[in-house]
Design an enzyme around this catalytic site. Structure first.
Site, PDB file in Angstrom:
ATOM      1  N   SER A  47       4.671  -6.035  -2.329  1.00 32.61           N
ATOM      2  CA  SER A  47       4.941  -4.628  -2.633  1.00 32.61           C
ATOM      3  C   SER A  47       5.751  -3.998  -1.491  1.00 32.61           C
ATOM      4  O   SER A  47       6.834  -4.492  -1.175  1.00 32.61           O
ATOM      5  CB  SER A  47       3.624  -3.891  -2.885  1.00 32.61           C
ATOM      6  OG  SER A  47       3.856  -2.620  -3.443  1.00 32.61           O
ATOM      7  N   GLY A  79       0.792  -1.231   0.000  1.00 31.51           N
ATOM      8  CA  GLY A  79       0.000   0.000   0.000  1.00 31.51           C
ATOM      9  C   GLY A  79       0.819   1.273   0.000  1.00 31.51           C
ATOM     10  O   GLY A  79       0.347   2.312   0.470  1.00 31.51           O
TER      11      GLY A  79
END
Length: 552
Positions: A271, A188
């Protein structure tokens, strides 16, 4: 070149926010389309995800009127009361366990503090509120259409430092064996996200494998997790990374109570969650010794060196899915504290911190929603460094077996779904530059330190996950395969079989980070260039045993 900051998302308008945890919101507070109820005495509806309604089946809890003993666990945070998280009562769920004191009031921009024991049992039957954040994706984004978003995004709260544990029930585990533990760190861009996302449900991994536990954790984000205010001492800059470490310490100290093995814990992240795992390999603990003028203090300094994080990481391996410490967002060292502080009326002087501590959370979040603010880890000499490669060459990296890879078309997801086609060559080139090359650099440094490594390239393209053919293996699309949550109901749902999707490789690594993948038939990454396709996965993953110079 596209950076992850340029991924097109829209900030929402007014937020319905809470400064206190509300684990069971009333129906009026639920997102739209939550219209599924049940009168079955064995099932209790708990609102976990928007649009994709999930039933928590808690079996004997209702029938007997009290929780079975295996659902009542004593932890350092207090007694925790969980639920059976599947209809067969083979998986126990303990959702929303506090691992730190709420970072509110004067603790807003302070390092996390361990949770003191609760005087009453903790109801661990639903997720905690997400940490403060503002991002939402456009309706044209695949990340908004599929369940990659928080079901309870309207209930953000600073009281958000909680974790979730999915563990096998007694009937689903070997009595004399502790389970390996997989700890997931969400992505995120360090600005949004959380654990209450449908694809992050740990039930299937535990249900479909023997002796495995899954844990997911919340950590502070954006300005609340990475303030970097003027004059702020280094130990208070990367609070989100410190939250992660404290959560891991809590897991290490308490997981045996759930049937887990504290000596078999791995981190797996996606990520910036993968970047967090990579940075965790280098992090150090801050100690203060006034002087070294005695033999005792010299011995104390030696002992302190032995418990620095690289020498005492608590975990045994890491999985980096589409990220490392130099991936896209981490290479941007932007600091928006002064601009945000000015915009909320606190000015930009050194004393702006005291003003920011007094503001309501809603004022800060609403202001962030109106502007493009980016708050990321900065060099604090503890959790994040600007010289990771140099530190690796000096051996200042934990000896943690590593599995890492990326998706073939990472940045395809930034295109709107109405597009009939995309610039395929640009997407592939940017995916190489933003993801593959940094991961290759990271793995080579680990290889140079004699750390066992494995590498993959994910190429899956399933209609229920990639409804547009041009999406292919985009950023995040491997997550439902790893978690086994690919069958979550979506507008694009299609039948899927267990034979098509595998989580076994991740589980094999978790159970034995040094040898599990080799036994599974996956050769280690090496200095010679070659590709190996693993037949069990029908070509979904290309298992790479080496660096391919052509990809650079």
């Amino acid at each position: 070149m596209r950076h992850l900051a340029a991924m097109k998302y829209q900030t929402p308008g007014a937020h319905a926010m809470s400064d206190r945890r509300n684990p069971n919101p009333e129906p009026a507070d639920w997102p739209e389309q939550r219209d599924l109820y049940t009168d079955d005495i064995q099932c209790e509806y708990v609102p976990r995800y928007s649009q994709w309604n999930i039933l928590f089946c808690i079996g004997l809890t209702h029938v007997l009127g009290q929780r079975p003993s295996e659902l009542r666990i004593q932890t350092s945070s207090g007694a925790v009361h969980g639920i059976y998280n599947d209809t067969a009562t083979t998986v126990r769920g303990f959702l929303g366990i506090p691992y730190a004191e709420p970072p509110i009031d004067k603790l807003r921009f302070a390092p996390p503090r361990g949770k003191s024991p609760s005087s009453s049992p903790i109801d661990a039957s639903s997720f905690s509120n997400p940490c403060p954040q503002t991002s939402s994706w456009s309706n044209e984004s695949i990340l908004n259409v599929l369940p990659y978003t928080l079901w309870n995004s309207a209930a953000i709260s600073e009281d958000c430092l909680y974790l979730n544990v999915w563990a096998p029930a007694a009937k689903h585990r070997e009595a004399d064996r502790k389970a390996a533990v997989m700890v997931f760190i969400h992505g995120g861009d360090f600005g949004f996200g959380g654990t209450s996302i449908a694809y992050y449900d740990g039930v299937n991994i535990v249900r479909d494998n023997k002796d495995i536990i899954v844990v997911t954790i919340n950590y502070r984000l954006n300005v609340f997790g990475f303030p970097n205010a003027p004059g702020l001492e280094p130990s208070k800059r990367n609070l989100g990374l410190q939250d992660q470490r404290l959560a891991i310490e809590w897991i290490y100290d308490n997981i045996s109570q759930f049937g887990g093995d504290p000596e078999r814990i791995i981190l797996f992240g996606q990520s910036v969650g993968a970047a967090s795992a990579a940075m965790y390999s280098y992090a150090v603990r801050e100690f203060h010794i006034p002087s070294l003028n005695s033999l005792f203090q010299l011995e104390e300094a030696y002992l302190i060196n032995c418990i620095q994080y690289p020498n005492n990481p608590l975990i045994k391996g890491i999985v980096m899915q589409s990220g490392t410490y130099t991936t896209g967002p981490i290479s941007r060292h932007e600091n928006n504290w002064n601009r945000l502080s000015n915009d909320v009326g606190c000015g930009s002087a050194v004393d702006s911190m005291s003003c920011m501590l007094e503001l309501p959370m809603s004022k800060i979040v609403d202001t962030m929603a109106t502007g493009n603010y980016t708050f990321l880890p900065t060099d604090d000499g503890l959790t994040f460094f600007t010289d990771f490669p140099a530190r690796a060459r000096e051996g200042k990296i934990a000896d943690l077996p590593t599995l890492a890879g990326f998706n073939e078309k990472e940045l395809a997801f930034i295109y709107p779904l109405h597009a009939s086609s995309i610039n395929e060559s640009e997407v592939r080139e940017d995916s190489q530059t933003e993801f593959n090359c940094p991961i290759l650099e990271d793995l080579q440094l680990r290889l140079d330190n004699g750390i066992p490594t494995w590498r993959y390239l994910y190429q899956g393209n399933f209609p229920n996950l990639s409804p547009k053919p041009w999406l292919g293996a985009y950023h995040t699309s491997e997550i439902p395969l790893v978690f086994g949550t690919y069958n979550v109901s979506t507008p694009y749902s299609q039948p899927a079989t267990k034979a098509e999707i595998e989580t076994n490789a991740w589980v094999a690594f978790a159970k034995d980070p040094r040898h599990g993948l080799s036994k599974y038939g996956w050769p280690q990454f090496s200095s010679q260039s070659q590709y190996i396709f693993f037949p069990m996965l029908s070509g979904l993953f290309t298992f790479e045993s080496s660096i391919n110079p052509g990809l650079m």
